[in-house]
Design a protein around this motif. Sequence first.
Motif, PDB file in Angstrom:
ATOM      1  N   GLY A  42      30.942  27.787  33.923  1.00 37.57           N
ATOM      2  CA  GLY A  42      30.205  27.264  35.063  1.00 37.57           C
ATOM      3  C   GLY A  42      28.708  27.235  34.885  1.00 37.57           C
ATOM      4  O   GLY A  42      28.018  26.443  35.504  1.00 37.57           O
ATOM      5  N   LYS A  43      28.197  28.133  34.044  1.00 37.96           N
ATOM      6  CA  LYS A  43      26.769  28.170  33.715  1.00 37.96           C
ATOM      7  C   LYS A  43      25.887  28.338  34.954  1.00 37.96           C
ATOM      8  O   LYS A  43      24.759  27.855  34.999  1.00 37.96           O
ATOM      9  N   THR A  44      26.398  29.029  35.993  1.00 35.23           N
ATOM     10  CA  THR A  44      25.633  29.148  37.237  1.00 35.23           C
ATOM     11  C   THR A  44      24.420  30.060  37.108  1.00 35.23           C
ATOM     12  O   THR A  44      23.581  30.110  38.007  1.00 35.23           O
ATOM     13  N   GLY A  45      24.322  30.799  35.997  1.00 37.73           N
ATOM     14  CA  GLY A  45      23.170  31.675  35.815  1.00 37.73           C
ATOM     15  C   GLY A  45      21.935  30.949  35.318  1.00 37.73           C
ATOM     16  O   GLY A  45      20.844  31.536  35.297  1.00 37.73           O
ATOM     17  N   PHE A  46      22.053  29.696  34.927  1.00 42.09           N
ATOM     18  CA  PHE A  46      20.896  28.944  34.434  1.00 42.09           C
ATOM     19  C   PHE A  46      20.062  28.443  35.611  1.00 42.09           C
ATOM     20  O   PHE A  46      20.590  27.865  36.556  1.00 42.09           O
ATOM     21  N   PRO A  60      17.605  33.119  29.737  1.00 44.13           N
ATOM     22  CA  PRO A  60      17.956  31.754  30.172  1.00 44.13           C
ATOM     23  C   PRO A  60      19.312  31.601  30.845  1.00 44.13           C
ATOM     24  O   PRO A  60      19.454  30.839  31.794  1.00 44.13           O
ATOM     25  N   ALA A  61      20.330  32.306  30.380  1.00 39.51           N
ATOM     26  CA  ALA A  61      21.675  32.114  30.934  1.00 39.51           C
ATOM     27  C   ALA A  61      21.977  33.006  32.125  1.00 39.51           C
ATOM     28  O   ALA A  61      23.015  32.851  32.774  1.00 39.51           O
ATOM     29  N   THR A  62      21.077  33.936  32.420  1.00 34.82           N
ATOM     30  CA  THR A  62      21.339  34.908  33.495  1.00 34.82           C
ATOM     31  C   THR A  62      20.087  35.133  34.336  1.00 34.82           C
ATOM     32  O   THR A  62      19.783  36.256  34.723  1.00 34.82           O
ATOM     33  N   ASP A  63      19.357  34.066  34.618  1.00 29.92           N
ATOM     34  CA  ASP A  63      18.107  34.184  35.375  1.00 29.92           C
ATOM     35  C   ASP A  63      18.324  34.828  36.740  1.00 29.92           C
ATOM     36  O   ASP A  63      19.336  34.603  37.403  1.00 29.92           O
ATOM     37  N   PRO A  65      10.484  35.502  38.153  1.00 27.17           N
ATOM     38  CA  PRO A  65      11.684  36.340  38.233  1.00 27.17           C
ATOM     39  C   PRO A  65      11.493  37.419  39.300  1.00 27.17           C
ATOM     40  O   PRO A  65      10.389  37.633  39.811  1.00 27.17           O
ATOM     41  N   LEU A  66      12.568  38.132  39.621  1.00 26.38           N
ATOM     42  CA  LEU A  66      12.448  39.289  40.492  1.00 26.38           C
ATOM     43  C   LEU A  66      11.501  40.304  39.876  1.00 26.38           C
ATOM     44  O   LEU A  66      11.492  40.513  38.655  1.00 26.38           O
ATOM     45  N   SER A  67      10.719  40.964  40.700  1.00 23.73           N
ATOM     46  CA  SER A  67       9.800  41.998  40.231  1.00 23.73           C
ATOM     47  C   SER A  67      10.541  43.327  40.101  1.00 23.73           C
ATOM     48  O   SER A  67      11.649  43.498  40.621  1.00 23.73           O
ATOM     49  N   ILE A  68       9.916  44.284  39.448  1.00 22.83           N
ATOM     50  CA  ILE A  68      10.536  45.608  39.330  1.00 22.83           C
ATOM     51  C   ILE A  68      10.626  46.267  40.705  1.00 22.83           C
ATOM     52  O   ILE A  68      11.568  47.011  40.992  1.00 22.83           O
TER      53      ILE A  68
END
Length: 417
Positions: free
Chosen positions: A287-291, A311-314, A323-326
Amino acid sequence: MANFSIKETSNKPTLKALSFFSGCMGLDIGLEREGIEVLLSCEVDKAARKTIEKNRPDIALIGDIRDYCATQIRETAGLGSYEDIDLIVGGPPCQAFSSAGKRRGFNDERGNVFLKFIDSIVELRPKFAVIENVRGLLSASLKHRPHNLRGANHPLLSQEEKRGGALLHIIRQLKEAGYSISFNLYNTANFGSPQCRERVIIACSRDGEKLPYLTPTNSENGLYGLPKWRTLREALEGLPKEEHDFVKFPEKRLRYYRLLKPGQNWRDLPVELHQEAMGSSYHAGGGKTGFYRRLAWDKPSPTLLTHPAMPATDLAHPEEDRPLSIQEYKRIQEFPDDWLIQGKLLDQYRQVGNAVPYSLGRAVGRMIQTYLSAEQPESFQDFPYSRYKNTDDVSWMYEILGYSEDSIGEQLCLSLS
């Protein structure tokens, strides 16, 4: 949830616990809130050790579990030779069993650490033991045969090479030591975590009585009258918008993120940009939904990983181009805001991404305290603990072996060479 004070205590009887593979202590914080005092932590990662020392300077801390015998562990924890240990908990490194890796199981160095942990439980004889791991443990073989060496032109798989052999070996070791075994695969969102993260919890009791499954506190869409799953919006509520620390997306990927709204991914880009955005991955299966994935505000977060910008698990912020911060990672994993994660930024992401959510730790603590008080835990018939079927010990045993746990004895004779 994340704003509770780490100094708060429970009015339940205090139990003594030893924690192994402690990481940055997510599981341990949850246990503490249920009246379980962690006397000792065990961790080899340098950054995680600094996190433990910073937040829990009074806890005994040891390194590689393989360097310590049971007597040394007792002495370091301040326990006498015959003093009872109420609980041992630990989540041994999961990469050896992850379906995303080579799955070398106990032939992997990390898998051997798992076996040492089981040996330590047997030698230390706690009243209870709790083992946390990834879903892949349910299907991992005791000995892994590469897929290119299977099939019509190769010998049939031996019992040790069949799926489930690794867990069968663990069960055998613990049952021979007199422990009962209960396990299931749990989605942490069902216990109040604002994250869909699935983990196997194996619960063992020295008295031989089977422990109950964990009691859910939440459910998807309010099933069984329970509160609905907590959302990302709830998790991040009250978190200051300034002073966030995060890695960055490269500009070529930001170009596509700017076209996406909360909860969308690459499939929501204009069709003419799909192949350009995905490159060679466009023709890959799945499904590649993590891109190019922006998180949704009104759903739990997906499983946090050790890096938010692969890239595949953003794991991108719902609205901001990053991206999400710490700081957001900590909230999603339910660490208190004043719990200080040590190390460089990537070290911090790795620690928090590997952690056990606080809510799951509390669920484990509640289960043990309820059992000790002889209370009847609340149960919900056929509750969907995870998105998978046959993951509880009874169903799993029947699916793997074809018979019930009652007839397991003579069949659990696998050996590890």
